[in-house]
Design a protein around this motif. Sequence first.
Motif, PDB file in Angstrom:
ATOM      1  N   THR A 212      -5.577   6.918 -15.026  1.00 51.76           N
ATOM      2  CA  THR A 212      -6.087   7.050 -13.666  1.00 51.76           C
ATOM      3  C   THR A 212      -6.625   5.743 -13.102  1.00 51.76           C
ATOM      4  OG1 THR A 212      -6.679   9.364 -14.064  1.00 51.76           O
ATOM      5  CG2 THR A 212      -7.738   8.274 -12.206  1.00 51.76           C
ATOM      6  N   SER A 213      -7.505   5.077 -13.845  1.00 54.25           N
ATOM      7  CA  SER A 213      -8.211   3.924 -13.281  1.00 54.25           C
ATOM      8  C   SER A 213      -7.299   2.740 -12.989  1.00 54.25           C
ATOM      9  CB  SER A 213      -9.331   3.489 -14.216  1.00 54.25           C
ATOM     10  OG  SER A 213     -10.397   4.401 -14.182  1.00 54.25           O
ATOM     11  N   VAL A 214      -6.311   2.483 -13.842  1.00 51.70           N
ATOM     12  CA  VAL A 214      -5.467   1.305 -13.601  1.00 51.70           C
ATOM     13  C   VAL A 214      -4.666   1.444 -12.316  1.00 51.70           C
ATOM     14  CG1 VAL A 214      -5.311   0.680 -16.047  1.00 51.70           C
ATOM     15  CG2 VAL A 214      -3.563   2.149 -15.043  1.00 51.70           C
ATOM     16  N   LEU A 215      -4.394   2.672 -11.892  1.00 52.45           N
ATOM     17  CA  LEU A 215      -3.699   2.866 -10.622  1.00 52.45           C
ATOM     18  C   LEU A 215      -4.574   2.402  -9.457  1.00 52.45           C
ATOM     19  CD1 LEU A 215      -1.256   4.043  -9.039  1.00 52.45           C
ATOM     20  CD2 LEU A 215      -2.507   6.204  -8.967  1.00 52.45           C
ATOM     21  N   VAL A 216      -5.831   2.823  -9.473  1.00 55.58           N
ATOM     22  CA  VAL A 216      -6.767   2.418  -8.422  1.00 55.58           C
ATOM     23  C   VAL A 216      -7.020   0.913  -8.511  1.00 55.58           C
ATOM     24  CG1 VAL A 216      -9.010   2.884  -7.379  1.00 55.58           C
ATOM     25  CG2 VAL A 216      -7.835   4.698  -8.628  1.00 55.58           C
ATOM     26  N   ALA A 217      -7.203   0.416  -9.741  1.00 55.22           N
ATOM     27  CA  ALA A 217      -7.517  -0.998  -9.932  1.00 55.22           C
ATOM     28  C   ALA A 217      -6.347  -1.899  -9.541  1.00 55.22           C
ATOM     29  CB  ALA A 217      -7.909  -1.247 -11.384  1.00 55.22           C
TER      30      ALA A 217
ATOM     31  N   ALA B 157       0.838  -1.206   0.000  1.00 55.72           N
ATOM     32  CA  ALA B 157       0.000   0.000   0.000  1.00 55.72           C
ATOM     33  C   ALA B 157       0.871   1.253   0.000  1.00 55.72           C
ATOM     34  CB  ALA B 157      -0.922  -0.011   1.218  1.00 55.72           C
ATOM     35  N   ALA B 158       1.919   1.233   0.815  1.00 48.26           N
ATOM     36  CA  ALA B 158       2.845   2.367   0.847  1.00 48.26           C
ATOM     37  C   ALA B 158       3.565   2.521  -0.495  1.00 48.26           C
ATOM     38  CB  ALA B 158       3.855   2.186   1.979  1.00 48.26           C
ATOM     39  N   ALA B 159       3.889   1.405  -1.123  1.00 48.54           N
ATOM     40  CA  ALA B 159       4.568   1.447  -2.430  1.00 48.54           C
ATOM     41  C   ALA B 159       3.695   2.136  -3.476  1.00 48.54           C
ATOM     42  CB  ALA B 159       4.914   0.034  -2.885  1.00 48.54           C
ATOM     43  N   VAL B 160       2.401   1.812  -3.481  1.00 46.71           N
ATOM     44  CA  VAL B 160       1.487   2.442  -4.434  1.00 46.71           C
ATOM     45  C   VAL B 160       1.382   3.939  -4.159  1.00 46.71           C
ATOM     46  CG1 VAL B 160      -0.903   2.569  -5.221  1.00 46.71           C
ATOM     47  CG2 VAL B 160       0.168   0.344  -4.866  1.00 46.71           C
TER      48      VAL B 160
ATOM     49  N   ALA C 174      13.763   9.013  -7.429  1.00 49.64           N
ATOM     50  CA  ALA C 174      14.058   8.413  -6.124  1.00 49.64           C
ATOM     51  C   ALA C 174      12.803   7.792  -5.513  1.00 49.64           C
ATOM     52  CB  ALA C 174      14.639   9.471  -5.184  1.00 49.64           C
ATOM     53  N   MET C 175      11.663   8.429  -5.717  1.00 52.67           N
ATOM     54  CA  MET C 175      10.411   7.888  -5.179  1.00 52.67           C
ATOM     55  C   MET C 175      10.033   6.583  -5.869  1.00 52.67           C
ATOM     56  SD  MET C 175       8.253  11.417  -4.712  1.00 52.67           S
ATOM     57  CE  MET C 175       6.861  10.710  -3.851  1.00 52.67           C
ATOM     58  N   LEU C 176      10.290   6.481  -7.173  1.00 53.43           N
ATOM     59  CA  LEU C 176       9.995   5.231  -7.885  1.00 53.43           C
ATOM     60  C   LEU C 176      10.852   4.091  -7.343  1.00 53.43           C
ATOM     61  CD1 LEU C 176       8.568   3.675 -10.125  1.00 53.43           C
ATOM     62  CD2 LEU C 176      10.330   4.483 -11.711  1.00 53.43           C
ATOM     63  N   ILE C 177      12.129   4.360  -7.115  1.00 54.69           N
ATOM     64  CA  ILE C 177      13.017   3.344  -6.544  1.00 54.69           C
ATOM     65  C   ILE C 177      12.542   2.957  -5.148  1.00 54.69           C
ATOM     66  CG2 ILE C 177      15.368   2.878  -5.772  1.00 54.69           C
ATOM     67  CD1 ILE C 177      16.255   4.872  -8.018  1.00 54.69           C
ATOM     68  N   SER C 178      12.130   3.954  -4.369  1.00 49.81           N
ATOM     69  CA  SER C 178      11.630   3.683  -3.013  1.00 49.81           C
ATOM     70  C   SER C 178      10.369   2.827  -3.060  1.00 49.81           C
ATOM     71  CB  SER C 178      11.334   4.997  -2.290  1.00 49.81           C
ATOM     72  OG  SER C 178      12.512   5.756  -2.121  1.00 49.81           O
ATOM     73  N   ALA C 179       9.528   3.025  -4.068  1.00 49.39           N
ATOM     74  CA  ALA C 179       8.309   2.225  -4.200  1.00 49.39           C
ATOM     75  C   ALA C 179       8.655   0.754  -4.384  1.00 49.39           C
ATOM     76  CB  ALA C 179       7.474   2.736  -5.368  1.00 49.39           C
ATOM     77  N   TYR C 180       9.654   0.452  -5.226  1.00 44.93           N
ATOM     78  CA  TYR C 180      10.049  -0.946  -5.430  1.00 44.93           C
ATOM     79  C   TYR C 180      10.710  -1.531  -4.183  1.00 44.93           C
ATOM     80  CZ  TYR C 180       8.818  -1.288 -10.341  1.00 44.93           C
ATOM     81  OH  TYR C 180       8.116  -1.367 -11.518  1.00 44.93           O
ATOM     82  N   ARG C 181      11.418  -0.704  -3.444  1.00 42.25           N
ATOM     83  CA  ARG C 181      12.021  -1.182  -2.190  1.00 42.25           C
ATOM     84  C   ARG C 181      10.924  -1.601  -1.210  1.00 42.25           C
ATOM     85  NH1 ARG C 181      16.244   2.760   0.602  1.00 42.25           N
ATOM     86  NH2 ARG C 181      17.565   1.925  -1.064  1.00 42.25           N
ATOM     87  N   LEU C 182       9.862  -0.818  -1.146  1.00 42.34           N
ATOM     88  CA  LEU C 182       8.733  -1.171  -0.268  1.00 42.34           C
ATOM     89  C   LEU C 182       8.026  -2.425  -0.771  1.00 42.34           C
ATOM     90  CD1 LEU C 182       7.323   2.423   0.260  1.00 42.34           C
ATOM     91  CD2 LEU C 182       8.067   0.895   2.103  1.00 42.34           C
ATOM     92  N   LEU C 183       7.849  -2.500  -2.088  1.00 40.93           N
ATOM     93  CA  LEU C 183       7.132  -3.625  -2.668  1.00 40.93           C
ATOM     94  C   LEU C 183       7.858  -4.944  -2.392  1.00 40.93           C
ATOM     95  CD1 LEU C 183       4.506  -3.539  -4.367  1.00 40.93           C
ATOM     96  CD2 LEU C 183       5.928  -3.802  -6.395  1.00 40.93           C
ATOM     97  N   ALA C 184       9.169  -4.897  -2.306  1.00 32.96           N
ATOM     98  CA  ALA C 184       9.965  -6.106  -2.073  1.00 32.96           C
ATOM     99  C   ALA C 184       9.696  -6.730  -0.714  1.00 32.96           C
ATOM    100  CB  ALA C 184      11.453  -5.781  -2.208  1.00 32.96           C
ATOM    101  N   GLN C 185       9.000  -6.019   0.172  1.00 34.42           N
ATOM    102  CA  GLN C 185       8.689  -6.547   1.499  1.00 34.42           C
ATOM    103  C   GLN C 185       7.446  -7.430   1.505  1.00 34.42           C
ATOM    104  OE1 GLN C 185       8.726  -3.460   4.593  1.00 34.42           O
ATOM    105  NE2 GLN C 185      10.032  -2.193   3.275  1.00 34.42           N
ATOM    106  N   ALA C 186       6.805  -7.606   0.360  1.00 35.42           N
ATOM    107  CA  ALA C 186       5.633  -8.482   0.275  1.00 35.42           C
ATOM    108  C   ALA C 186       6.046  -9.926   0.561  1.00 35.42           C
ATOM    109  CB  ALA C 186       5.003  -8.382  -1.109  1.00 35.42           C
ATOM    110  N   PRO C 187       5.122 -10.767   1.024  1.00 35.88           N
ATOM    111  CA  PRO C 187       5.454 -12.179   1.277  1.00 35.88           C
ATOM    112  C   PRO C 187       6.089 -12.824   0.053  1.00 35.88           C
ATOM    113  CG  PRO C 187       3.273 -11.673   2.144  1.00 35.88           C
ATOM    114  CD  PRO C 187       3.723 -10.452   1.389  1.00 35.88           C
ATOM    115  N   PRO C 188       7.205 -13.543   0.210  1.00 43.12           N
ATOM    116  CA  PRO C 188       7.938 -14.101  -0.937  1.00 43.12           C
ATOM    117  C   PRO C 188       7.072 -14.932  -1.883  1.00 43.12           C
ATOM    118  CG  PRO C 188       9.229 -14.315   1.060  1.00 43.12           C
ATOM    119  CD  PRO C 188       7.888 -13.810   1.485  1.00 43.12           C
TER     120      PRO C 188
END
Length: 360
Positions: free
Chosen positions: A112-117, A8-11, A52-66
Motif C-alpha cells: 500500500t505505502s509504496v504506491l502513495v510514496a 498522476a493519471a498513470a498512477v 489493458a489498464m497497465l499498458i494504458s498507464a505506461y502510455r500515459l507515463l510516456a507523456q512526461a517531459p523527456p
Amino acid sequence: FQAALPAAAAVEVFHNFTLLHDDIMDNAAVRRGKPSVYARWGGNVAILSGDAMLISAYRLLAQAPPALLPRILEVFNTMALGVCEGQQYDMDFESKQKVSVVEYMSMIELKTSVLVAGSAMMGAILGGADEEQSRRLYQFAIELGMAFQLQDDLLDSYGGEELGKTIGGDILEGKKSYLMVTAMSRADEEQREVLRHTYKDAALAPAEKIARVRAVFDALDVPRLTEQQISLRFDRALATLDGLNVPDARKEPLRIDLQSYAGVLVNEKAIHFADVTVTDTDTDGNVTEHVEQNVKGVYIKSGSRVRFVQVFSDATIDGYAVCKLNLSSSEKEQLVTSRTIQLYDEVIVEGTDLYDGKML
C-alpha cells in the motif's frame, strides 16, 4: 502542475489495475459499494481489463517531459514491483501459520505505502524538487499509506456498510489483518483457537463468526492498539511534512487535508464539557488516577468511532493512557482511550452517535 497530470493519471490507472486483479485473488464480490468486475463479468474479463489498464498507464507515463522520463520510469517501476511483492507476501500469509506484527507492517508498506510514496515522489520530481526534498515527500507518503491501510483494516471489522464494503470480510476469510496478527500476538491458547478456527466453522452464521472474533479483539484491546498505531503514523507524516523546505502556505492545504482524513468534526461550532477520569501507568508500572473536570472539547468522528477531543488544555499525559468518560448511567460507555498530542487529548467513545452537539 500540467506537466504532472499524465503521470498522476498513470498512477490512478495503475492503481485501479491492481484493484481488478486484487479482487480476483480475494474472490471479492464488492468494490466501492458496487459489484466488482470479477463478480459481474468473470475472472477472464477482469484479467484482460487489468492488463489493458497497465499498458494504458505506461502510455500515459510516456507523456512526461523527456528530460525527466528516465527518473520517472525508475520510480514508477520500483513502485509497481513493490506493490506486486507486497501482494505476494499477503497471499503467502494466507498459508503461513504464524505472521508477526513486524512482518505484517513490512507487507503493507510494500503493498500500500509504496504506491502513495511513489506517487508523491514523481510529483516532487515533476515539480522541480531536489533529491532530498523528493525523498522527504516519499517518507511522508510512506507514513500516510501505512495509516490508510491500518485504518482500512480497522474499518473492515468495525466500520459501517456505508463505506462500500462488506463489514467483517477479513474475519470471514480468516485474513491476517493487523487486528488479527496483533490479537494472535497477545492471545492465550484458548483465544488463539477462536481466532484460528471460527471463520471455518460451518455451523456458525457469518454474523456469529464476526461477533466471536470481535469479542476476542475487544478483550485484547486490539481496536485501541490499532487506533494508536494509526495516530502514530499520522503524527509521523505531519512531522515529516513540517520538515519540508517549502513555504508554510504551500504545506497548509496538505496539512488540513491530512487532519481532515484522520477525523471529521461532527459539529465544529459545538463546544462540549465533560469530566474525564484519567488512569495512567508510568514506566515503573505504577498506576495513578485523577479526574479532569469540565474538560473543554469538540467531537470528531472517524469511521464508526467518535472522539472527544480536548482543546486549549495545558495538561499533559505522557504516552497512552486508559480513560473513561464520567457519563450518566444511561450513557455509560466501555473503557476508552486517551492520549495527548501537543495541546489536546483524545478520548475515543465506542458506538456513540451525535446530533447537534448532544450525545444521544
